[in-house]
Scaffold this motif. Structure first.
Motif, PDB file in Angstrom:
ATOM      1  N   GLN A 202       0.843  -1.062  -0.123  1.00 34.32           N
ATOM      2  CA  GLN A 202      -0.151   0.110  -0.027  1.00 34.32           C
ATOM      3  C   GLN A 202       0.703   1.341  -0.087  1.00 34.32           C
ATOM      4  N   GLU A 203       1.897   1.099   0.302  1.00 37.38           N
ATOM      5  CA  GLU A 203       2.937   2.397   0.547  1.00 37.38           C
ATOM      6  C   GLU A 203       3.165   2.816  -1.035  1.00 37.38           C
ATOM      7  N   VAL A 204       3.003   2.160  -1.955  1.00 36.59           N
ATOM      8  CA  VAL A 204       3.097   2.645  -3.270  1.00 36.59           C
ATOM      9  C   VAL A 204       2.394   4.005  -3.342  1.00 36.59           C
ATOM     10  N   SER A 205       1.168   3.963  -2.784  1.00 36.28           N
ATOM     11  CA  SER A 205       0.492   5.260  -3.223  1.00 36.28           C
ATOM     12  C   SER A 205       1.093   6.546  -2.818  1.00 36.28           C
ATOM     13  N   ALA A 206       2.213   6.426  -1.944  1.00 36.54           N
ATOM     14  CA  ALA A 206       2.970   7.751  -1.693  1.00 36.54           C
ATOM     15  C   ALA A 206       4.204   7.939  -2.522  1.00 36.54           C
ATOM     16  N   HIS A 207       4.325   7.137  -3.556  1.00 34.00           N
ATOM     17  CA  HIS A 207       5.318   7.528  -4.502  1.00 34.00           C
ATOM     18  C   HIS A 207       4.775   8.606  -5.679  1.00 34.00           C
TER      19      HIS A 207
ATOM     20  N   ILE B 148       0.519   6.101 -17.038  1.00 31.88           N
ATOM     21  CA  ILE B 148       0.853   6.333 -15.879  1.00 31.88           C
ATOM     22  C   ILE B 148       2.620   6.230 -15.657  1.00 31.88           C
ATOM     23  N   VAL B 149       3.089   7.413 -15.352  1.00 36.05           N
ATOM     24  CA  VAL B 149       4.368   7.404 -14.838  1.00 36.05           C
ATOM     25  C   VAL B 149       4.712   7.442 -13.510  1.00 36.05           C
ATOM     26  N   ARG B 150       5.427   6.385 -12.957  1.00 39.05           N
ATOM     27  CA  ARG B 150       5.570   6.523 -11.524  1.00 39.05           C
ATOM     28  C   ARG B 150       6.986   6.255 -11.040  1.00 39.05           C
ATOM     29  N   LEU B 151       7.539   6.908 -10.016  1.00 33.00           N
ATOM     30  CA  LEU B 151       9.093   6.687  -9.572  1.00 33.00           C
ATOM     31  C   LEU B 151       8.987   6.000  -8.203  1.00 33.00           C
ATOM     32  N   ASP B 152       9.701   4.899  -8.604  1.00 41.62           N
ATOM     33  CA  ASP B 152      10.039   3.922  -7.148  1.00 41.62           C
ATOM     34  C   ASP B 152      11.348   3.889  -6.879  1.00 41.62           C
ATOM     35  N   GLY B 153      11.624   3.152  -5.811  1.00 34.71           N
ATOM     36  CA  GLY B 153      12.951   2.907  -5.378  1.00 34.71           C
ATOM     37  C   GLY B 153      13.632   1.706  -6.454  1.00 34.71           C
ATOM     38  N   PRO B 154      14.839   1.442  -6.277  1.00 33.79           N
ATOM     39  CA  PRO B 154      15.527   0.597  -7.338  1.00 33.79           C
ATOM     40  C   PRO B 154      14.690  -0.720  -7.389  1.00 33.79           C
ATOM     41  N   GLY B 155      14.065  -1.303  -6.273  1.00 32.69           N
ATOM     42  CA  GLY B 155      13.541  -2.594  -6.251  1.00 32.69           C
ATOM     43  C   GLY B 155      12.112  -2.507  -6.912  1.00 32.69           C
ATOM     44  N   GLY B 156      11.430  -1.171  -7.223  1.00 31.46           N
ATOM     45  CA  GLY B 156      10.254  -1.134  -7.634  1.00 31.46           C
ATOM     46  C   GLY B 156       9.344  -0.758  -6.697  1.00 31.46           C
ATOM     47  N   GLY B 157       7.852  -1.195  -7.001  1.00 30.07           N
ATOM     48  CA  GLY B 157       6.927  -0.564  -6.003  1.00 30.07           C
ATOM     49  C   GLY B 157       7.122  -0.779  -4.832  1.00 30.07           C
TER      50      GLY B 157
END
Length: 499
Positions: free
Chosen positions: A117-122, A250-259
């Motif tokens: 669920q933390e992906v919503s903060a990306h 949709i363009v999303r920025l993540d850490g190196p490991g993804g979502g």
């Protein structure tokens, strides 16, 4: 019930064919079982007919624990859903595809289906990439709720072909002229078809260029940026009335490991919004060398970038709105722009009753048909007709063979996938379908008192063959009635869950 593939005619008392067949279907002793199979497909419009058997056996003793054979069915066949994603072909299966796409997109925005669920903060942005202009077309213009003139130009000014360059009409939403060129003779059909054929390549280069631009904006090399930030995408293609596609992404920025990993603090919405416009402007693809000329293909000037927020606001879009928007267009095809929803084929050797582009494909010598274009019979707009003709003519040229324009003439040259995503964006459609399949298989085993699915003591053996597809006229009427009932039940269940 036996599926009848041969054409049926009116009876001697001149009752309609569909009414005679409908009475046969309803009064058939196997109607109840047929109805259950159609309901299981959701009311699929073009089910696949299978014949064969499936056995569940004890892996040690070889004892048959359960068997299913289509020879035991009243019709001798099993109906399974066609799985077509296009609403114009199968409303029932396209609704399943839409729902799966919604879940896939929503998971990449809000979490779930294996995504935290933390992906919503990306940082996320909803981006619309458009096609350039290849000539003015009729459009509906509004300002402050007032419909304005389409193309207000000097009424006496004409193009080199003697046609007016403007249009002073205030078009209604359903006006058939919308999307059609003001002057078809001035419209660059070759450029439009070539752009369409390279739209997928333009998208691919955009995904590469936006990574380079993000790295540059962050003051890092591409290699260093990739070690700290991963860029994830999901996109869908939408046909405009003028026959060209838009890409909603949709363009999303993540850490190196993804979502599952939060990006660094400096990789924020501002960085994403700064990087996308220059990346779009730098992307170009050259058309194949030709004596017709050279086209440097690029994105259109119109670019929309909106942040995706947890809730709807004046400056952004909510996660649910974005997921619903993309899922809706995932079931649409080129037919929305006035063309047909199937490939064009030769009626003499396999057209299967479809309206055809050609009277002969070269394999039909001796049929009495003359080769050539026969576009007048196609139920398409004049603009789509000219784009199809351009696809066919360009497809005959050696330099454009690799674009397969004749195969994709019905999509006006577009040969890419309508919806795609990067690997780490979220779950996959295959995973969602497998969960559904596993759930149904588990329920069936419980119903028959069999060992649970995955139990190593049992084996599943099966043999199936294709035995036809579709319905007779009466069956089609009842299947549509069943589809509407299933759709209503699903809508009520969804409203209860949302409530």
């Amino acid at each position: 019930m036996n599926h009848k593939e041969e054409p049926q005619h009116h009876t001697t008392d001149q009752q309609p064919e569909w009414l005679v067949d409908l009475a046969r279907v309803i009064n058939d002793p196997g109607y109840g079982r047929w109805q259950a199979m159609v309901t299981a497909t959701g009311g699929c419009a073009h089910p696949v007919h299978l014949a064969g058997e499936s056995l569940i056996v004890n892996a040690t003793s070889g004892e048959v624990l359960h068997s299913y054979r289509t020879t035991d069915e009243p019709s001798g066949r099993l109906l399974v859903a066609c799985g077509n994603r296009r609403a114009s072909v199968c409303p029932a299966c396209s609704e399943v595809y839409r729902a799966d796409t919604f879940q896939l997109i929503r998971a990449g925005l809000s979490g779930g289906k294996g995504v935290p669920q933390e992906v919503s903060a990306h940082p996320r942005a909803f981006v619309t990439l458009t096609a350039p202009s290849f000539g003015p077309v009729h459009t509906r213009r509004e300002k402050n709720g007032t419909v304005r003139a389409c193309r207000p130009r000097n009424r006496d000014k004409v193009c080199e072909h003697g046609r007016p360059v403007g249009c002073h009409a205030r078009h209604e939403p359903g006006d058939e002229r919308l999307g059609q060129p003001i002057s078809g003779d001035c419209y660059d059909y070759v450029g439009a078809v070539l752009w369409q054929a390279h739209a997928g390549a333009l998208w691919h280069r955009f995904t590469l260029e936006v990574r380079r631009t993000l790295a540059s904006e962050a003051g890092l090399s591409r290699r260093e940026f990739a070690k700290r930030v991963r860029v994830s995408f999901a996109k869908v293609a939408e046909y405009q009335r003028r026959g060209l596609v838009h890409f909603h992404a949709i363009v999303r920025l993540d850490g190196p490991g993804g979502g599952s990993e939060i990006p660094p603090d400096w990789a924020d919405h501002d960085l994403l919004s700064r990087a996308i416009p220059p990346a779009v402007r730098r992307v170009t693809v050259a058309s194949p060398p030709s004596d017709l000329g050279r086209w440097d293909l690029a994105w259109g000037d119109q670019l929309d970038i909106r942040p995706i927020l947890l809730d709807q606001s004046a400056d952004g879009l909510s996660e649910r709105a974005v997921a619903g928007y993309i899922a809706k267009y995932a079931t649409k095809g080129a037919e929305a722009s006035g063309t047909v929803d199937h490939r064009l084929s030769c009626p003499a050797c396999g057209g299967r009753g479809r309206l055809s582009l050609m009277a002969s494909c070269g394999r039909c010598h001796g049929t009495g048909l003359k080769p050539g274009l026969h576009l007048d019979a196609l139920p398409v707009t004049e603009h789509a007709r000219r784009m199809i003709r351009t696809c066919w003519e360009l497809g005959a040229r050696r330099e454009f063979h690799g674009l397969r324009l004749r195969s994709w003439a019905h999509t006006l040259g577009f040969r890419g996938h309508f919806s795609t995503k990067s690997r780490r964006y979220s779950t996959t459609l295959g995973d969602l379908r497998q969960v559904r399949t596993t759930h149904r298989a588990t329920e069936a085993r419980e119903r028959h008192g069999l060992p649970p699915l995955g139990d190593e003591t049992t084996l599943v053996l099966g043999h199936w063959r294709f035995a036809g597809s579709g319905y007779s006229p009466g069956e089609a009427i009842m299947a549509e009635h069943i589809r509407q009932k299933v759709a209503t039940a699903r809508k009520i269940a969804t409203e209860r869950e949302d409530g």
